[in-house]
Design a protein around this motif. Sequence first.
Motif, PDB file in Angstrom:
ATOM      1  N   GLU A 204       0.827  -1.210   0.000  1.00  0.00           N
ATOM      2  CA  GLU A 204       0.000   0.000   0.000  1.00  0.00           C
ATOM      3  C   GLU A 204       0.863   1.262   0.000  1.00  0.00           C
ATOM      4  OE1 GLU A 204      -4.004   1.244   2.262  1.00  0.00           O
ATOM      5  OE2 GLU A 204      -2.271   1.097   3.577  1.00  0.00           O
ATOM      6  N   HIS A 205       2.012   1.226   0.653  1.00  0.00           N
ATOM      7  CA  HIS A 205       2.836   2.415   0.795  1.00  0.00           C
ATOM      8  C   HIS A 205       3.944   2.522  -0.248  1.00  0.00           C
ATOM      9  CE1 HIS A 205       0.832   2.336   4.715  1.00  0.00           C
ATOM     10  NE2 HIS A 205       1.095   3.626   4.788  1.00  0.00           N
ATOM     11  N   SER A 206       4.060   1.536  -1.111  1.00  0.00           N
ATOM     12  CA  SER A 206       5.080   1.602  -2.171  1.00  0.00           C
ATOM     13  C   SER A 206       4.525   1.025  -3.458  1.00  0.00           C
ATOM     14  CB  SER A 206       6.341   0.838  -1.752  1.00  0.00           C
ATOM     15  OG  SER A 206       6.031  -0.524  -1.468  1.00  0.00           O
ATOM     16  N   ALA A 207       3.384   1.559  -3.869  1.00  0.00           N
ATOM     17  CA  ALA A 207       2.680   0.996  -5.017  1.00  0.00           C
ATOM     18  C   ALA A 207       3.516   1.030  -6.280  1.00  0.00           C
ATOM     19  CB  ALA A 207       1.360   1.735  -5.237  1.00  0.00           C
ATOM     20  N   GLY A 208       4.261   2.118  -6.526  1.00  0.00           N
ATOM     21  CA  GLY A 208       5.068   2.210  -7.743  1.00  0.00           C
ATOM     22  C   GLY A 208       4.205   2.054  -8.977  1.00  0.00           C
ATOM     23  N   THR A 209       4.556   1.096  -9.825  1.00  0.00           N
ATOM     24  CA  THR A 209       3.824   0.853 -11.055  1.00  0.00           C
ATOM     25  C   THR A 209       2.426   0.321 -10.777  1.00  0.00           C
ATOM     26  OG1 THR A 209       5.911   0.348 -12.151  1.00  0.00           O
ATOM     27  CG2 THR A 209       3.914  -0.324 -13.281  1.00  0.00           C
ATOM     28  N   TRP A 251       7.779   0.786 -22.150  1.00  0.00           N
ATOM     29  CA  TRP A 251       7.500  -0.613 -21.834  1.00  0.00           C
ATOM     30  C   TRP A 251       7.031  -1.386 -23.063  1.00  0.00           C
ATOM     31  CZ3 TRP A 251       8.788  -2.795 -17.301  1.00  0.00           C
ATOM     32  CH2 TRP A 251       9.014  -1.959 -16.203  1.00  0.00           C
ATOM     33  N   TYR A 252       6.227  -0.774 -23.895  1.00  0.00           N
ATOM     34  CA  TYR A 252       5.700  -1.471 -25.075  1.00  0.00           C
ATOM     35  C   TYR A 252       6.841  -1.974 -25.953  1.00  0.00           C
ATOM     36  CZ  TYR A 252       3.321  -2.293 -29.522  1.00  0.00           C
ATOM     37  OH  TYR A 252       2.874  -2.870 -30.686  1.00  0.00           O
ATOM     38  N   THR A 253       7.763  -1.082 -26.301  1.00  0.00           N
ATOM     39  CA  THR A 253       8.871  -1.463 -27.178  1.00  0.00           C
ATOM     40  C   THR A 253       9.763  -2.511 -26.517  1.00  0.00           C
ATOM     41  OG1 THR A 253       8.866   0.716 -28.219  1.00  0.00           O
ATOM     42  CG2 THR A 253      10.870  -0.602 -28.447  1.00  0.00           C
ATOM     43  N   THR A 254       9.998  -2.367 -25.223  1.00  0.00           N
ATOM     44  CA  THR A 254      10.868  -3.310 -24.519  1.00  0.00           C
ATOM     45  C   THR A 254      10.248  -4.699 -24.471  1.00  0.00           C
ATOM     46  OG1 THR A 254      11.668  -1.487 -23.139  1.00  0.00           O
ATOM     47  CG2 THR A 254      12.157  -3.709 -22.410  1.00  0.00           C
ATOM     48  N   GLY A 283      -1.388  -0.542 -13.982  1.00  0.00           N
ATOM     49  CA  GLY A 283      -0.695   0.670 -14.373  1.00  0.00           C
ATOM     50  C   GLY A 283      -0.245   0.658 -15.821  1.00  0.00           C
ATOM     51  N   PRO A 284       0.455   1.692 -16.262  1.00  0.00           N
ATOM     52  CA  PRO A 284       0.881   1.835 -17.663  1.00  0.00           C
ATOM     53  C   PRO A 284       1.754   0.687 -18.157  1.00  0.00           C
ATOM     54  CG  PRO A 284       1.135   3.910 -16.493  1.00  0.00           C
ATOM     55  CD  PRO A 284       0.801   2.883 -15.462  1.00  0.00           C
ATOM     56  N   ALA A 285       2.644   0.191 -17.312  1.00  0.00           N
ATOM     57  CA  ALA A 285       3.528  -0.888 -17.747  1.00  0.00           C
ATOM     58  C   ALA A 285       2.737  -2.146 -18.088  1.00  0.00           C
ATOM     59  CB  ALA A 285       4.562  -1.192 -16.659  1.00  0.00           C
ATOM     60  N   GLY A 286       1.755  -2.470 -17.255  1.00  0.00           N
ATOM     61  CA  GLY A 286       0.926  -3.645 -17.522  1.00  0.00           C
ATOM     62  C   GLY A 286       0.088  -3.490 -18.773  1.00  0.00           C
ATOM     63  N   PRO A 339       3.714 -23.755 -29.449  1.00  0.00           N
ATOM     64  CA  PRO A 339       4.399 -22.922 -28.463  1.00  0.00           C
ATOM     65  C   PRO A 339       3.443 -21.990 -27.722  1.00  0.00           C
ATOM     66  CG  PRO A 339       4.798 -22.081 -30.668  1.00  0.00           C
ATOM     67  CD  PRO A 339       3.975 -23.322 -30.833  1.00  0.00           C
ATOM     68  N   ALA A 340       3.879 -21.594 -26.517  1.00  0.00           N
ATOM     69  CA  ALA A 340       3.153 -20.614 -25.715  1.00  0.00           C
ATOM     70  C   ALA A 340       4.163 -19.648 -25.112  1.00  0.00           C
ATOM     71  CB  ALA A 340       2.341 -21.292 -24.620  1.00  0.00           C
ATOM     72  N   VAL A 341       3.725 -18.428 -24.882  1.00  0.00           N
ATOM     73  CA  VAL A 341       4.593 -17.372 -24.371  1.00  0.00           C
ATOM     74  C   VAL A 341       4.080 -16.892 -23.020  1.00  0.00           C
ATOM     75  CG1 VAL A 341       5.417 -15.013 -24.739  1.00  0.00           C
ATOM     76  CG2 VAL A 341       5.301 -16.602 -26.662  1.00  0.00           C
ATOM     77  N   VAL A 342       4.994 -16.734 -22.080  1.00  0.00           N
ATOM     78  CA  VAL A 342       4.679 -16.152 -20.772  1.00  0.00           C
ATOM     79  C   VAL A 342       5.601 -14.955 -20.577  1.00  0.00           C
ATOM     80  CG1 VAL A 342       4.609 -16.504 -18.280  1.00  0.00           C
ATOM     81  CG2 VAL A 342       3.985 -18.377 -19.822  1.00  0.00           C
ATOM     82  N   THR A 343       5.038 -13.809 -20.212  1.00  0.00           N
ATOM     83  CA  THR A 343       5.867 -12.619 -20.004  1.00  0.00           C
ATOM     84  C   THR A 343       5.684 -12.083 -18.593  1.00  0.00           C
ATOM     85  OG1 THR A 343       4.146 -11.133 -20.848  1.00  0.00           O
ATOM     86  CG2 THR A 343       5.776 -11.954 -22.424  1.00  0.00           C
ATOM     87  N   SER A 344       6.684 -11.345 -18.153  1.00  0.00           N
ATOM     88  CA  SER A 344       6.626 -10.741 -16.827  1.00  0.00           C
ATOM     89  C   SER A 344       7.346  -9.402 -16.852  1.00  0.00           C
ATOM     90  CB  SER A 344       7.279 -11.661 -15.792  1.00  0.00           C
ATOM     91  OG  SER A 344       7.201 -11.098 -14.503  1.00  0.00           O
ATOM     92  N   ILE A 345       6.792  -8.443 -16.137  1.00  0.00           N
ATOM     93  CA  ILE A 345       7.450  -7.154 -15.988  1.00  0.00           C
ATOM     94  C   ILE A 345       7.474  -6.792 -14.514  1.00  0.00           C
ATOM     95  CG2 ILE A 345       6.800  -6.316 -18.277  1.00  0.00           C
ATOM     96  CD1 ILE A 345       4.549  -4.751 -16.969  1.00  0.00           C
ATOM     97  N   ASP A 346       8.478  -6.062 -14.101  1.00  0.00           N
ATOM     98  CA  ASP A 346       8.593  -5.629 -12.714  1.00  0.00           C
ATOM     99  C   ASP A 346       8.900  -4.142 -12.685  1.00  0.00           C
ATOM    100  OD1 ASP A 346       8.859  -6.603  -9.776  1.00  0.00           O
ATOM    101  OD2 ASP A 346      10.644  -5.361 -10.080  1.00  0.00           O
ATOM    102  N   GLU A 347       8.436  -3.454 -11.660  1.00  0.00           N
ATOM    103  CA  GLU A 347       8.621  -2.012 -11.584  1.00  0.00           C
ATOM    104  C   GLU A 347      10.090  -1.612 -11.538  1.00  0.00           C
ATOM    105  OE1 GLU A 347       7.953  -1.792  -6.743  1.00  0.00           O
ATOM    106  OE2 GLU A 347       6.585  -0.783  -8.098  1.00  0.00           O
ATOM    107  N   SER A 348      10.988  -2.558 -11.242  1.00  0.00           N
ATOM    108  CA  SER A 348      12.419  -2.268 -11.270  1.00  0.00           C
ATOM    109  C   SER A 348      12.915  -2.038 -12.688  1.00  0.00           C
ATOM    110  CB  SER A 348      13.195  -3.423 -10.641  1.00  0.00           C
ATOM    111  OG  SER A 348      13.054  -4.609 -11.421  1.00  0.00           O
ATOM    112  N   GLY A 349      12.109  -2.437 -13.685  1.00  0.00           N
ATOM    113  CA  GLY A 349      12.493  -2.285 -15.084  1.00  0.00           C
ATOM    114  C   GLY A 349      12.741  -3.596 -15.789  1.00  0.00           C
TER     115      GLY A 349
END
Length: 359
Positions: A204-209, A251-254, A283-286, A339-349
Motif C-alpha cells: 500500500e505504501h510503495s505501489a510504484g507501477t 514498456w511497449y517497445t521493450t 498501471g501503464p507498464a501492464g 508454443p506458448a509465451v509467458v511474459t513478466s514485468i517488474d517495476e524495477s524495469g
Amino acid sequence: MNKVDSASSGLAISGWAVTSPYGIGRSVFSEGLAAGRGTERAIEQGQGPAGTACLVPDFDSRAVLGKKGTRMMNRVTGMAVSTIGDLLRELGSDRLDPDTTGLVVGTTVGSAQSTIDFTRGSLTGERPFHVEPGLIPYAVMNGAAGQCAIWHGVKGPNATLAAGRSAGLLALNYARRLLLTRRAGTVLCGAAEEYSVARAWISEHSAGTDAPGAVLGEGCAMFALTADPTDEPPLATLLAVKATTCSDGDWYTTVRRCVEQATAAAGVRPSDVWMASPSGAAGPAGHAERAALGDLFDLGDRLVCVTELIGETHAASGALQLAAVLSLAEQNPESAELPAVVTSIDESGTVVACLVRLG
C-alpha cells in the motif's frame, strides 16, 4: 536497454504442482481456471489495510505438513514445502537422485512478516538479542528454499532469486543454467509469495507501477526440469528465456523486443503461438505489456491473464502464469506441440519472456 541473453536448447518440464487461491493441488486450480472463477474475498479485520485479498483457503502449515518442525514456519515456507511435496509425489521418489536434484525458489523478499517480526523483537526485547530463535531461519529470504531442501532431502544446488514479479521466470532460467552446465540432473524450480499484514502494508505504501488498491494474492507453483530425455513425453519443453531492462520508460517497445528475441531464439513464428500470458501488472507498464502481446499474436481469448482471477501474486506470478498455461493446454488437445509465451514485468524495469512448447 541492457539485455541478458539466455536462450535454451530445450529442457523437459516433467511435472508441476501448484498451491493457489483456488486451493491446494492441480485439480482445483484447473477447475477454477477453466471456469474463470475469481478468488477475491473479504479478509478478517486486522489482516491488512485492504478489505479483500485472494488467499489460499484454510491454508495452515501445521495442518498440511504436521506439527513436527512447523511451530514457527511462516506461510511462504509452508506453501513452498507443501507444493514441492506434491510435485515429488507426482514424479515418484524413485525417479530422482537427491544428490543431483537442485532447487531454485523465486521470491520478493522472502517473508516480509517474519523479517519485521524479527526486527521488532530485537527492538522491543529487554536486550537486542532476546528474540525468538525460531524466527531466525525464516527471517532471511532464502529461508524457504533452505527449509524445502531439508524437509525433502534435496542435496543438489540450492538457490533463491529475489526479483519481484519476474522471479518465477528468472528461476526457470537459473534452473536452465544448472542443467546445461551439468551441475544438476533435475531441478525443482518455481516461486512462492505469501499474503501477510506486513506485505499488505508495504504494498500500500510503495505501489510504484501498481495501481493503488490492487488486490493482493498469494500462492506457489513449482516445476521439475531435466535435460536428460526419458521414455515419457514431457508435459512441455522450455525453449527460451530472455530478459531485458526497460531504462527509458518505453514498456511497449521493450516487451515487444524481448518477446521477439525469445521467439527468434527458439525458431518459432509468431503465427504458431497458441497462447500468451501477460503478468497482468496494474498501471501503464501492464497495459503496455498486454498491448505488445496483442499486437504480436492474434490470440483472442487465448491471451490469458490469471492475475484478474487470483490477484497480484508478485514473485509467484510468473510461475502461476506458466502453471495456468500448462493447465489450459491439458484441457485443449489442439495445443499439442504448439508454443506458448509467458511474459513478466517488474517495476524495477525487468522484462522477461519465456517460451515453451506444449506437450
